[in-house]
Scaffold this active site. Structure first.
Site, PDB file in Angstrom:
ATOM      1  N   LYS A 196       0.997  -1.300   0.127  1.00 48.51           N
ATOM      2  CA  LYS A 196       0.043  -0.004   0.071  1.00 48.51           C
ATOM      3  C   LYS A 196       0.804   1.127   0.115  1.00 48.51           C
ATOM      4  CE  LYS A 196      -3.512  -2.645  -0.153  1.00 48.51           C
ATOM      5  NZ  LYS A 196      -4.313  -3.448   0.981  1.00 48.51           N
TER       6      LYS A 196
HETATM    7  C1  LIG Z   1      -5.059  -4.391   1.476  1.00 46.25           C
HETATM    8  C2  LIG Z   1      -6.707  -4.504   1.443  1.00 46.25           C
HETATM    9  C3  LIG Z   1      -7.457  -4.768   2.770  1.00 46.25           C
HETATM   10  C4  LIG Z   1      -6.784  -5.316   3.801  1.00 46.25           C
HETATM   11  O1  LIG Z   1      -5.770  -4.763   4.437  1.00 46.25           O
HETATM   12  P1  LIG Z   1      -4.684  -5.586   5.407  1.00 46.25           P
HETATM   13  O2  LIG Z   1      -3.813  -4.438   6.045  1.00 46.25           O
HETATM   14  O3  LIG Z   1      -3.797  -6.339   4.407  1.00 46.25           O
HETATM   15  O4  LIG Z   1      -5.246  -6.301   6.211  1.00 46.25           O
HETATM   16  C5  LIG Z   1      -8.629  -4.619   2.695  1.00 46.25           C
HETATM   17  N1  LIG Z   1      -9.196  -4.097   1.593  1.00 46.25           N
HETATM   18  C6  LIG Z   1      -8.739  -3.935   0.660  1.00 46.25           C
HETATM   19  C7  LIG Z   1      -9.437  -3.304  -0.819  1.00 46.25           C
HETATM   20  C8  LIG Z   1      -7.267  -3.950   0.373  1.00 46.25           C
HETATM   21  O5  LIG Z   1      -6.732  -3.652  -0.791  1.00 46.25           O
END
Ligand SMILES: *Cc1c(COP(=O)(O)O)cnc(C)c1O
Length: 396
Positions: A196
């Site tokens: 991210k």
């Molecule tokens: C990455 C992601 C999540 C979950 O986040 P984590 O930190 O991996 O638990 C939830 N929703 C979307 C759309 C994502 O891309």
């Protein structure tokens, strides 16, 4: 004609696989973590509040609560919204399963409504048509980093007395109508996973302008305990009262120190993602059989991913072959996403194929190209080269 595909034994465009996403950690990020490790509390200490305050400022929200993952953030948001057994939350099928799973955690039922075929985000009209007396929350996802029309979602939530939960895991820094994604009456959820925009290893943040919702999220991340040690002492009590069934979803000071350091680089990271996306949009616009993402006006795309749509009628190969051919060139394409309800767990609970035709059509044609701030210009050129090479080979 053209170059021999690596899939057919030719030389690959690149020597090593380029992933679709990757974190970027500098020396000063490392220093921030080490300093906390040397002389600070390593969990539930001051680095947490410092990170939360910085995060709230960056997105322009009144409150930010740091938790242990984006998934924990979604769970906390669904809890804070009051979704319980028998309640429904309307969301998009074109998302990571964590979005709808969070509803299941609380005993609720995710209701999938279809996407807009242009932006691939949840269609407000489809969501409105899916409302029932049991609906409690709306959960749009800012797919790929393109912000949904937040004002339209806020209106829909207000009209029907629902809580708006925005999954902004793709959208840190995204803007729409001059406003960053993050503030608002409902809850907005971010992920700090390494792919991210900024990372804490694992981590997540819930933002809101509503003090009561923020407090519910704070309790939920700490076993549902009503107060931290400071306020407990102020009340002259020897114990903290547990008032909700919460979890241990805390983010450590080590991670928050990393998060605050990373947050200082967000503008640089966003600018690099934008530059790569602009390069792709220019260099790939006439590639046969490949449709580029549509960017809405009056918005700033955060470019978490760069999804393209393969056009099967213009190519002599199916999506799986295009995927394999690009992988053979050492371009780490991937798929975001199959519809959440195609997963066996959902299928076994009565969600049938055909439910959301636009999402299913996109899911059969999507491919994600690599985009992350550490990509070099040569990496970007390699992706362009590989996509052209493969598409032109299979052009018909
Ligand atoms: C990455 C992601 C999540 C979950 O986040 P984590 O930190 O991996 O638990 C939830 N929703 C979307 C759309 C994502 O891309």
């Amino acid at each position: 004609m053209g170059e021999r595909l690596a899939l057919h034994g030719g030389p690959p465009v690149r020597g090593a696989l380029l992933p679709y996403g990757r974190h970027l950690v500098d020396d000063d990020d490392v220093q921030a973590v080490v300093a906390t490790l040397r002389d600070g509390l390593i969990t539930t200490g001051p680095a947490v509040a410092r990170f939360e305050q910085a995060f709230a400022e960056v997105v322009g929200a009144r409150h930010a609560v740091a938790v242990s993952s984006g998934t924990a953030a979604l769970h906390a948001a669904v809890f804070a919204a009051g979704v319980g057994p028998g309640d429904e939350a309307v969301t998009t099928p074109l998302t990571f399963v964590a979005t709808s799973n969070a509803v299941l955690y609380q005993g609720g039922r995710p209701v999938f409504a279809d996407i807009r075929p242009d932006t691939l985000t949840l269609d407000p009209a489809a969501a409105a048509a899916a409302l029932t007396p049991r609906t409690r929350a709306l959960m749009p996802v800012h797919f790929a980093g393109q912000a949904c029309d937040v004002e339209a979602w806020e209106r829909l939530a207000r009209t029907h007395g629902l809580v708006l939960i925005q999954d902004a895991a793709h959208a840190l820094g995204a803007e729409v109508n001059g406003r960053r994604v993050g503030p608002g009456a409902g809850l907005t959820v971010f992920s700090l996973h390494p792919v991210k925009h900024i990372t804490t290893g694992e981590g997540g943040v819930v933002t809101t302008d509503d003090a009561a919702l923020a407090e519910r999220v704070r309790r939920f991340r700490n076993h549902g305990l009503a107060s931290d040690a400071g306020t407990r002492d102020a009340h002259g009590r020897l114990w903290s009262e547990m008032v909700d069934l919460g979890y241990n979803y805390r983010l450590t000071d080590l991670q928050c120190a990393l998060g605050r350091s990373q947050l200082g680089k967000l503008d640089r990271f966003l600018a690099r993602r934008e530059a790569i996306a602009d390069r792709y949009l220019a260099a790939l616009k006439d590639v046969p059989g490949v449709t580029l993402p549509q960017v809405v006006p009056d918005a700033r795309h955060a470019w978490h991913i760069f999804p393209v749509l393969v056009e099967p009628q213009r190519l002599s190969a199916d999506r799986a072959t295009i995927y394999a051919a690009l992988r053979a060139e050492n371009v780490g394409v991937t798929l975001h996403y199959v519809p959440a309800y195609w997963h066996p767990y959902y299928a076994a609970r009565g969600y049938a194929r055909g439910l959301c035709p636009a999402a299913e059509d996109a899911a059969e044609r999507l491919l994600t190209l690599p985009i992350f701030p550490g990509m070099t210009d040569q990496d970007v050129a390699d992706v362009v080269h590989a996509v052209r090479k493969v598409a032109e080979h299979y052009q018909r």
